[in-house]
Design a protein around this motif. Structure first.
Motif, PDB file in Angstrom:
ATOM      1  N   PHE A   1      -5.004  10.896   4.761  1.00 38.93           N
ATOM      2  CA  PHE A   1      -3.958  11.758   5.299  1.00 38.93           C
ATOM      3  C   PHE A   1      -3.114  11.008   6.341  1.00 38.93           C
ATOM      4  O   PHE A   1      -1.918  11.262   6.472  1.00 38.93           O
ATOM      5  CB  PHE A   1      -4.561  13.017   5.897  1.00 38.93           C
ATOM      6  N   SER A   2      -3.747  10.097   7.069  1.00 40.50           N
ATOM      7  CA  SER A   2      -2.982   9.275   8.002  1.00 40.50           C
ATOM      8  C   SER A   2      -1.927   8.476   7.252  1.00 40.50           C
ATOM      9  O   SER A   2      -0.753   8.428   7.646  1.00 40.50           O
ATOM     10  CB  SER A   2      -3.913   8.319   8.764  1.00 40.50           C
ATOM     11  N   TYR A   3      -2.355   7.840   6.169  1.00 41.63           N
ATOM     12  CA  TYR A   3      -1.395   7.070   5.374  1.00 41.63           C
ATOM     13  C   TYR A   3      -0.293   7.959   4.805  1.00 41.63           C
ATOM     14  O   TYR A   3       0.901   7.635   4.856  1.00 41.63           O
ATOM     15  CB  TYR A   3      -2.074   6.313   4.213  1.00 41.63           C
ATOM     16  N   ILE A   4      -0.685   9.087   4.246  1.00 41.78           N
ATOM     17  CA  ILE A   4       0.278   9.964   3.573  1.00 41.78           C
ATOM     18  C   ILE A   4       1.362  10.431   4.531  1.00 41.78           C
ATOM     19  O   ILE A   4       2.554  10.413   4.195  1.00 41.78           O
ATOM     20  CB  ILE A   4      -0.455  11.166   2.946  1.00 41.78           C
ATOM     21  N   VAL A   5       0.974  10.872   5.713  1.00 42.78           N
ATOM     22  CA  VAL A   5       1.954  11.362   6.684  1.00 42.78           C
ATOM     23  C   VAL A   5       2.892  10.232   7.097  1.00 42.78           C
ATOM     24  O   VAL A   5       4.121  10.402   7.145  1.00 42.78           O
ATOM     25  CB  VAL A   5       1.252  11.974   7.909  1.00 42.78           C
ATOM     26  N   ILE A   6       2.335   9.067   7.383  1.00 41.77           N
ATOM     27  CA  ILE A   6       3.158   7.929   7.804  1.00 41.77           C
ATOM     28  C   ILE A   6       4.120   7.513   6.702  1.00 41.77           C
ATOM     29  O   ILE A   6       5.311   7.274   6.946  1.00 41.77           O
ATOM     30  CB  ILE A   6       2.249   6.762   8.235  1.00 41.77           C
TER      31      ILE A   6
ATOM     32  N   CYS B   1      -5.280   2.739   2.086  1.00 43.57           N
ATOM     33  CA  CYS B   1      -4.594   3.689   2.956  1.00 43.57           C
ATOM     34  C   CYS B   1      -4.414   3.129   4.361  1.00 43.57           C
ATOM     35  O   CYS B   1      -3.335   3.250   4.958  1.00 43.57           O
ATOM     36  CB  CYS B   1      -5.375   5.002   3.025  1.00 43.57           C
ATOM     37  N   CYS B   2      -5.447   2.522   4.896  1.00 35.59           N
ATOM     38  CA  CYS B   2      -5.376   2.024   6.267  1.00 35.59           C
ATOM     39  C   CYS B   2      -4.472   0.801   6.370  1.00 35.59           C
ATOM     40  O   CYS B   2      -3.667   0.690   7.307  1.00 35.59           O
ATOM     41  CB  CYS B   2      -6.780   1.707   6.773  1.00 35.59           C
ATOM     42  N   VAL B   3      -4.583  -0.116   5.417  1.00 33.79           N
ATOM     43  CA  VAL B   3      -3.711  -1.288   5.430  1.00 33.79           C
ATOM     44  C   VAL B   3      -2.258  -0.847   5.242  1.00 33.79           C
ATOM     45  O   VAL B   3      -1.342  -1.361   5.905  1.00 33.79           O
ATOM     46  CB  VAL B   3      -4.126  -2.292   4.340  1.00 33.79           C
ATOM     47  N   GLY B   4      -2.037   0.106   4.355  1.00 33.22           N
ATOM     48  CA  GLY B   4      -0.689   0.591   4.130  1.00 33.22           C
ATOM     49  C   GLY B   4      -0.077   1.216   5.361  1.00 33.22           C
ATOM     50  O   GLY B   4       1.081   0.954   5.704  1.00 33.22           O
TER      51      GLY B   4
ATOM     52  N   ALA C   1       0.695  -1.244   0.000  1.00 32.54           N
ATOM     53  CA  ALA C   1       0.000   0.000   0.000  1.00 32.54           C
ATOM     54  C   ALA C   1       0.735   1.314   0.000  1.00 32.54           C
ATOM     55  O   ALA C   1       1.371   1.618   0.973  1.00 32.54           O
ATOM     56  CB  ALA C   1      -0.919   0.030   1.200  1.00 32.54           C
ATOM     57  N   ALA C   2       0.471   2.185  -0.987  1.00 34.24           N
ATOM     58  CA  ALA C   2       0.842   3.539  -0.724  1.00 34.24           C
ATOM     59  C   ALA C   2       0.925   4.505  -1.858  1.00 34.24           C
ATOM     60  O   ALA C   2       1.434   4.160  -2.854  1.00 34.24           O
ATOM     61  CB  ALA C   2       2.166   3.555  -0.080  1.00 34.24           C
ATOM     62  N   SER C   3       0.555   5.737  -1.559  1.00 32.92           N
ATOM     63  CA  SER C   3       0.947   6.886  -2.338  1.00 32.92           C
ATOM     64  C   SER C   3      -0.105   7.934  -2.485  1.00 32.92           C
ATOM     65  O   SER C   3      -1.246   7.720  -2.242  1.00 32.92           O
ATOM     66  CB  SER C   3       1.350   6.450  -3.709  1.00 32.92           C
TER      67      SER C   3
ATOM     68  N   GLY D   1     -13.096   2.849   6.510  1.00 34.07           N
ATOM     69  CA  GLY D   1     -13.672   4.025   5.877  1.00 34.07           C
ATOM     70  C   GLY D   1     -12.777   5.239   6.059  1.00 34.07           C
ATOM     71  O   GLY D   1     -11.689   5.163   6.635  1.00 34.07           O
ATOM     72  N   ALA D   2     -13.262   6.386   5.595  1.00 35.57           N
ATOM     73  CA  ALA D   2     -12.492   7.629   5.673  1.00 35.57           C
ATOM     74  C   ALA D   2     -12.425   8.170   7.093  1.00 35.57           C
ATOM     75  O   ALA D   2     -11.543   8.958   7.425  1.00 35.57           O
ATOM     76  CB  ALA D   2     -13.103   8.682   4.742  1.00 35.57           C
TER      77      ALA D   2
END
Length: 383
Positions: A199-204, A250-253, A30-32, A236-237
């Protein structure tokens, strides 16, 4: 290579651990910021762009045509596609350049010019990047900027701690705002305060690429993501939000990068994700929706992460992606016979990469970058 049973089988779930260099593709996820839109119809412009020709025949990946399409589309500044992407041009640069690298053609562009333009979108007073020159900073574009600089091995042009501090505390915010990480562990995308698991995924992801993950409260971030888990196994979001393949990605990533996959019911989520495969072989983002090439990435990467990718028919998925090519002019569309765009071209090639398609570089799903780029980042000592 593109084989796999669609019938679920129970396998031992491996212990969760932070992603490490050298992990197999099955362990990475996951990611990006790819994340500007999940299957956005705005980018397709089906009614205003002539339909693509020579499509629907499947066959081999028309790699050279796709390279030519990506290189030339940027030069068409007055085209409809260029105009509708004006506000997310930095994301578009990431999609196009990563596709070139996956196809072994990153040298088709002038690296110096690209880096100069990327840095022209930088806001030195905050540490963030805007989607285009003169646009406000946002975490969406900050990740894309960092990823592009990773492609060219030029993170040295950044004030890394300044960017990390933008994501952590954003000192330029109003005094009554503590930063982009909120008290509940969630993250806002910019000063206007929108909260979303994207946004949680992006920051991490961004902080991990910069070796600055310690700058945030990781446990709170994980706890918030887990609070967004639904009874169907998806995410969800926000808490209570509908499960969606893009949000699940996003969450799994984020959980993958932080070594927190033990919070996921892999069989339950795997079943929800494998049910996204439609009869024509493509994947959709929610029940009762049409298949879309972009979900070749969102769904497949999550299935790889939770070790349930063998539950879908990868051969049919590969054929669906190849059927969405414009073999005459290059590019890939959301589904056969629709107009092509950079967004779906990237996701189509990235999906094929996850399935180890011949002559396409292996993709690291955890950071949505070619595997050799990620290895270079994390193998380098003293960074």
């Amino acid at each position: 290579m593109f084989t796999g049973s669609t019938r679920p089988t129970h396998r031992r779930v491996r212990d969760s651990a932070p992603l490490a260099v050298g992990d197999s593709l099955e362990r990475r996820a996951a990611a990006s910021s790819l994340l500007a839109g999940f299957g956005s119809s705005t980018l397709r412009a089906k009614l205003l762009v002539p339909p693509a020709r020579a499509m629907g025949e499947g066959g081999e990946l028309a790699a050279e045509k796709h390279v030519r399409y990506i290189v030339t589309v940027e030069k068409k500044k007055d085209s409809f596609e260029s105009l509708v992407m004006e506000h997310i041009r930095l994301n578009g640069a990431y999609w196009g350049l990563t596709t070139l690298d996956l196809l072994h053609k990153l040298d088709a562009v002038d690296a110096g010019e690209v880096i100069q333009w990327i840095m022209s979108c930088y806001h030195p007073e905050s540490g963030g990047f805007g989607g285009n020159v003169g646009h406000d900073p946002h975490v969406l574009y900050t990740l894309s900027a960092v990823q592009v600089l990773c492609l060219f091995d030029r993170l040295d042009v950044l004030d890394v701690d300044k960017v990390a501090d933008y994501l952590r505390r954003a000192p330029w915010l109003l005094q009554n705002v503590s930063g982009l990480q909120n008290e509940d562990g969630s993250f806002s995308g910019d000063i206007w305060g929108e909260v979303d698991t994207r946004f949680s995924y992006i920051v991490i992801c961004t902080l991990a690429l910069l070796h600055r993950l310690h700058k945030i409260n990781v446990q709170k971030a994980v706890d918030y993501i887990v609070s967004c888990k639904n009874l169907d196994g998806g995410f969800g979001a926000m808490p209570g939000g509908e499960s969606h393949a893009g949000q699940i990605f996003c969450c799994v990533g984020a959980l993958a990068i932080t070594g927190s996959l033990h919070h996921i019911d892999r069989d339950l989520l795997g079943w929800w994700l494998c049910e996204r495969q439609c009869k024509e072989g493509g994947l959709n983002g929610r029940p009762e929706k049409l298949a879309d090439v972009c979900y070749s990435w969102w769904v497949l990467s999550s299935l790889i992460m939770i070790d349930r990718v063998h539950w879908i028919d990868k051969d049919k998925l590969a054929k669906f992606i190849l059927n969405c090519q414009d073999k005459e002019n290059g590019g890939i569309s959301d589904r056969p016979d629709n107009a092509v765009d950079i967004y779906h071209t990237y996701f189509g090639v990235a999906g094929l990469s996850l399935m180890e398609y011949p002559r396409v570089k292996p993709m690291d799903p955890a950071y949505a970058l070619p595997l050799d780029v990620v290895n270079r980042i994390f193998l380098r000592k003293g960074y």
